[in-house]
Design a protein around this motif. Sequence first.
Motif, PDB file in Angstrom:
ATOM      1  N   ALA A 339       0.900  -1.099  -0.029  1.00 23.28           N
ATOM      2  CA  ALA A 339       0.073   0.044   0.181  1.00 23.28           C
ATOM      3  C   ALA A 339       0.872   1.217  -0.122  1.00 23.28           C
ATOM      4  O   ALA A 339       2.177   1.017   0.066  1.00 23.28           O
ATOM      5  CB  ALA A 339      -0.977  -0.243   1.147  1.00 23.28           C
ATOM      6  N   ALA A 340       0.211   2.268  -0.111  1.00 25.23           N
ATOM      7  CA  ALA A 340       1.002   3.394  -0.075  1.00 25.23           C
ATOM      8  C   ALA A 340       1.891   3.804   0.890  1.00 25.23           C
ATOM      9  O   ALA A 340       2.981   4.429   0.807  1.00 25.23           O
ATOM     10  CB  ALA A 340      -0.021   4.870  -0.111  1.00 25.23           C
ATOM     11  N   ASN A 341       1.448   3.397   2.357  1.00 27.11           N
ATOM     12  CA  ASN A 341       2.442   3.612   3.649  1.00 27.11           C
ATOM     13  C   ASN A 341       3.121   2.326   3.862  1.00 27.11           C
ATOM     14  O   ASN A 341       3.839   2.561   4.874  1.00 27.11           O
ATOM     15  CB  ASN A 341       1.458   4.025   4.753  1.00 27.11           C
ATOM     16  N   GLY A 342       2.908   1.525   3.102  1.00 27.05           N
ATOM     17  CA  GLY A 342       3.757   0.118   3.590  1.00 27.05           C
ATOM     18  C   GLY A 342       2.884  -0.975   3.476  1.00 27.05           C
ATOM     19  O   GLY A 342       1.948  -0.990   2.480  1.00 27.05           O
ATOM     20  N   GLU A 343       3.398  -2.187   4.199  1.00 26.82           N
ATOM     21  CA  GLU A 343       2.659  -3.607   4.019  1.00 26.82           C
ATOM     22  C   GLU A 343       1.422  -3.406   4.715  1.00 26.82           C
ATOM     23  O   GLU A 343       1.131  -3.399   5.673  1.00 26.82           O
ATOM     24  CB  GLU A 343       3.505  -4.520   4.433  1.00 26.82           C
ATOM     25  N   LEU A 344       0.324  -3.441   3.845  1.00 24.08           N
ATOM     26  CA  LEU A 344      -1.204  -3.509   4.220  1.00 24.08           C
ATOM     27  C   LEU A 344      -1.614  -5.077   4.051  1.00 24.08           C
ATOM     28  O   LEU A 344      -1.507  -5.639   3.147  1.00 24.08           O
ATOM     29  CB  LEU A 344      -2.182  -2.657   3.477  1.00 24.08           C
ATOM     30  N   GLY A 345      -1.705  -5.582   5.311  1.00 27.00           N
ATOM     31  CA  GLY A 345      -2.345  -7.197   5.310  1.00 27.00           C
ATOM     32  C   GLY A 345      -3.558  -7.152   6.076  1.00 27.00           C
ATOM     33  O   GLY A 345      -4.045  -6.519   6.835  1.00 27.00           O
ATOM     34  N   MET A 346      -4.132  -8.433   5.612  1.00 30.56           N
ATOM     35  CA  MET A 346      -5.434  -8.844   6.359  1.00 30.56           C
ATOM     36  C   MET A 346      -5.424 -10.406   6.397  1.00 30.56           C
ATOM     37  O   MET A 346      -5.150 -11.183   5.626  1.00 30.56           O
ATOM     38  CB  MET A 346      -6.390  -8.602   4.997  1.00 30.56           C
ATOM     39  N   TYR A 347      -5.392 -10.440   7.873  1.00 34.58           N
ATOM     40  CA  TYR A 347      -5.553 -11.809   8.282  1.00 34.58           C
ATOM     41  C   TYR A 347      -6.884 -12.409   8.494  1.00 34.58           C
ATOM     42  O   TYR A 347      -7.502 -11.784   9.513  1.00 34.58           O
ATOM     43  CB  TYR A 347      -4.701 -11.891   9.656  1.00 34.58           C
ATOM     44  N   LEU A 348      -7.278 -13.306   7.720  1.00 35.81           N
ATOM     45  CA  LEU A 348      -8.744 -13.668   7.629  1.00 35.81           C
ATOM     46  C   LEU A 348      -8.771 -15.114   8.180  1.00 35.81           C
ATOM     47  O   LEU A 348      -8.065 -16.023   7.712  1.00 35.81           O
ATOM     48  CB  LEU A 348      -9.214 -13.681   6.099  1.00 35.81           C
TER      49      LEU A 348
END
Length: 400
Positions: A339-348
């Motif tokens: 993402a623009a600010n770094g690692e955008l992660g989603m843990y589902l």
Amino acid sequence: MIKNQNFADGRELSVINFGPTHPSTHGVFQNILLLDGDIILDADTTVGYIHRAFEKIAEHRTFYQINTLTDRLNYCSSPLNNMCWWMTVEKALNVEVPKKAQYMRVIIMELARIADHIICNGILGVDMGAYTGFLYVMEFRELIYEIYEEVCGARLTTNIGRIGGFERDFSEACYQKIEKFLEGFPKAWGELENLCVRNRIFMDRTIGVGVIDAEKAMNYGFTGPNLRATGIDYDVRVASPYSSYEDFDFDIPVGQSGDTYDRWCVRAGEVKEGVRIIRQAFDKLKGMKKDPYHADVPEYYLPPKEEVYTQMEALINHFKIVMGEYPVPVSEVYHSVEAANGELGMYLITDGSRAPYRLHFRRPCFIFYQAFPELVKGSSISDAVITLSSLNVIAGELDA
């Protein structure tokens, strides 16, 4: 607890609130600063002013309804959040997205990254009193929003995309607007760079300000431009490619000193690399106009609106998908995007029901904002303003 202190020699330390409603905080969060005159001796950060409990809300929403929550994370680049969510669900479903849809996603994600960096780098100038450059490049952010409108009808909170791809193909007007952007933006961005990069005032205000070294940045969990400014070239698009990023040729801009100047320059370089990626994806798309723009997953992909309005079966299927009547199988997945600010992660984590059992957002802002007190100790209040600006802390992403 930071509090006022008085000394026998008459010297007095004072405490001020930098936020939560100060215009230079760029959002609703607070910094309590302990000052000796104009020099910051200590700082205490506070979050929680707009906490919206998105993760808990997601446990009571169907998978399609969650996408509108992701819009409100980093609202300066909403499509990046949207795409991360769809790719996370697709990983849980083992959905293979067609190449055309992947390239379309790349274009939208890079446009979102550029729009975000336009805000960050432009506002950094504004926080130092240089308003003109920000207004100049905002014209092209507006053009990016017009491209969003052509794709999904929205501008800021885009709710863009679908499980498996897109709701509709790029229109001819969309292609024309992308072409217009690619033709006009690089020159304007180059002029903004020329205005700042070798500007003595800009350099004096940013070089050596808000410094963090590579080791400390790694210890804090930095990612994105703030990490790359320290000299570490970690980028999720290269380390763990998604959406066919491996098909594109681009460089990873890095800095050396980890200061405000390097953070600005890294983002400026990423904007140029983003244009380069968009051009490659755009050229590939021109030969794929008749290819499918979504995966063949009728249980999860919303049927076309014209069918929903005219066919009972399509209307029923649309209702069942939105209301979660086709549950996601039991799974535990993590997916991240650059993402623009770094690692955008989603843990589902899913349990086979119509809503997630657990969903966690890895928000890069929440991680690197914790380093702010260390970055500003020993600096002046004016330096704290531009340090915060260069970190690009977005309240919606910080305080989900």
